[in-house]
Scaffold this motif. Structure first.
Motif, short mmCIF file in Angstrom:
data_model
loop_
_atom_site.label_atom_id
_atom_site.label_comp_id
_atom_site.label_asym_id
_atom_site.label_seq_id
_atom_site.Cartn_x
_atom_site.Cartn_y
_atom_site.Cartn_z
N GLY A 219 36.38 9.33 -41.62
CA GLY A 219 36.49 8.45 -42.20
C GLY A 219 36.60 7.98 -42.99
O GLY A 219 36.88 7.22 -43.57
N VAL A 255 40.24 5.28 -36.02
CA VAL A 255 39.05 4.96 -35.53
C VAL A 255 39.01 5.40 -34.32
O VAL A 255 38.43 6.14 -33.87
N LEU A 258 37.65 8.80 -34.46
CA LEU A 258 36.67 9.36 -34.24
C LEU A 258 36.50 9.20 -32.95
O LEU A 258 35.55 9.86 -32.99
N LEU A 321 29.33 4.56 -42.64
CA LEU A 321 30.12 4.86 -42.36
C LEU A 321 30.53 3.40 -41.06
O LEU A 321 31.07 2.44 -41.51
#
Length: 497
Positions: A219, A255, A258, A321
């Motif tokens: 991140g 993202v 992630l 985050l």
């Protein structure tokens, strides 16, 4: 009109987020200031591996924690717990009761040592609580733990319980030290981490914590892109809008990475092992379905101490985050508005002035939910949304970062809404959509690791399954909560309004 000199900072070329900064170049970004303890290389993770042992004056704490780990203390409600295991746990708890009440005065000048003290004392407390037999109605935390832990918490402005920062942010070391003269590359270090402290010593537990640590490191690029977008939004010209569009697409890609890192927890952590052997250790008092209380003995030894009211335990909802992504994208007003959790009224820090209403930002017949970043280290008024309350469990500098981000005078969502460019709105929705997909994965993880094992336990007649829906951190209905956050994130898509 006066002409600016060519070396004036307003005449310098705008920095491109995808072009590496020269080594030693000053970082003028407001999102990485030391005031916020956010590092340009490691994000919310500390730039150096966390302290692994306190100085000699606090060695009794370190020894107590090491003893709990080395003797492999077992959960009090472990099926088939032997008499020998019960006796070993009781002997350890007696040794904790007999510890001296150590002063923290010499810890106060060092944030790093205070963090380690919180880590050690909170782990000791969780070992103490969760090895105490279940037929003991209330667990009395002894003064040698109560007094220094609450004093440390007062310094750090954290609750006296394990938090996400104890399990993830300050619970790692490198397997192999990175090359000393090479620039730190977070993406290259994702699998070069190990944990410092574990309850069970299992790979499953370690991988559960490290999956979040890897998300934090990956991140870092998201924080860099966010900073670049804020810079461009301040300029706001046609070039800026094109760059913001490109940056939003890059943010969506990060993202999505992630989401994959979250999904990868399946590769190292078995759901049944997590539910039966790992999760019970870090439950807080709020998620104890039996109603057993944690009583902190020794408060009379320091008149400044008060009975704690925040005892939820660690949660992914405490990741700064993810909160930062929500706030930056303007999604927090949707995703943080469900599952209010009542808490005693305490004085909140005044919120920054609300921006003027933006067409399409909220339904015309509903007021916007409260800002996620307007609270102090203590929880605000009763019925505070759960994710907002989880900010009280974050390191205080990170809370300050979120408040700073919330106070951005040019919020991204409003900037996009006011633009007629379809490409910009599409790129924004792409980033929000990626965040929704991240939460899709979180829903699947909660179903796999909590919901299904709890139903299996209930079907087998195991009391550990509890009554009703399985509880998450803070006493919420775990599955319905993450599902609600996911659905509300989807409602923030501009294309759906």
């Amino acid at each position: 009109m006066a002409v600016l000199p060519p070396d004036h900072f307003l005449n310098l070329p705008r920095r491109d987020a995808f072009v590496a900064t020269l080594e030693g170049a000053p970082d003028t970004s407001t999102l990485a200031a030391h005031d916020f303890d956010v590092d340009t290389r490691t994000g919310f993770m500390p730039p150096e591996p966390p302290l692994t042992r306190l100085p000699r004056a606090w060695e009794p704490w370190e020894v107590a924690l090491a003893d709990a780990i080395d003797t492999k203390l077992q959960l009090a409600d472990k099926p088939g717990l032997s008499d020998g295991e019960k006796a070993e746990s009781e002997r350890w708890r007696n040794r904790v009761r007999e510890l001296p009440v150590l002063s923290i005065v010499d810890l106060k000048p060092s944030e790093v040592r205070l963090r380690r003290a919180h880590h050690v004392l909170a782990w000791i407390m969780h070992f103490f609580v969760h090895t105490t037999p279940r037929d003991v109605r209330d667990v009395h935390i002894p003064p040698p733990v109560t007094v220094p832990l609450l004093q440390v918490c007062a310094q750090l402005q954290l609750p006296p319980v394990l938090t996400y920062s104890d399990d993830v942010l300050y619970n790692w070391a490198f397997k192999s030290p990175p090359a000393p003269n090479a620039p730190f590359q977070p993406k290259q270090e994702l699998h070069n981490l190990r944990c410092i402290t574990l309850f069970t010593g299992t790979r499953d537990e370690e991988e559960f914590y490290l999956s979040s640590a890897r998300i934090e490191l990956r991140g870092v690029e998201a924080l860099s892109v966010m900073r670049a977008i804020m810079d461009e939004a301040f300029v706001g010209d046609a070039i800026a809008i094109r760059r913001i569009t490109t940056y939003l697409r890059a943010l969506a890609d990060v993202v999505r990475d992630l989401r994959q890192l979250l999904a990868d927890v399946r590769q190292g952590c078995d759901p049944q092992v997590f539910y039966d052997e790992i999760r019970p250790w870090f439950k807080g008092a709020d998620s104890d379905t039996s109603g057993r209380k944690w009583i902190f003995d020794g408060l009379e030894l320091d008149p400044s101490l008060e009975e704690p009211t925040e005892l939820s335990g660690p949660s992914a909802g405490q990741s700064s985050l993810v909160h930062a992504l929500d706030i930056f994208l303007g999604v927090d007003r949707y995703s943080h508005s469900n599952f209010p959790v009542g808490r005693p009224s305490q004085r909140p820090v005044p919120s920054p002035p609300s921006p003027p209403p933006t067409p399409g930002a909220f339904p015309s017949d509903a007021a916007p939910p409260p800002s996620t970043a307007a609270l102090s280290s203590a929880p605000g008024a009763p019925r505070v949304p759960f994710l907002t309350r989880m900010q009280a469990y974050m390191p205080r500098h990170h809370r300050a970062f979120l408040r700073h981000l919330q106070a951005n005078p040019r919020p991204l969502r409003r900037f996009v809404e006011q633009s007629a460019l379809g490409a910009l709105r599409e790129a924004y929705d792409g980033a929000v959509g990626a965040l929704k997909e991240f939460r899709d994965e979180h829903v699947r993880i909660v179903a796999l690791y909590i919901l299904i094992p709890s139903r299996r336990a209930a079907g087998a007649g195991d009391g550990a399954g509890g009554v009703g829906a399985p509880k998450g951190t803070g006493g919420t209905d775990a599955f319905q909560f993450v599902k609600g956050v996911r659905d509300q994130t989807a409602s923030a898509l501009l294309g759906r309004q």
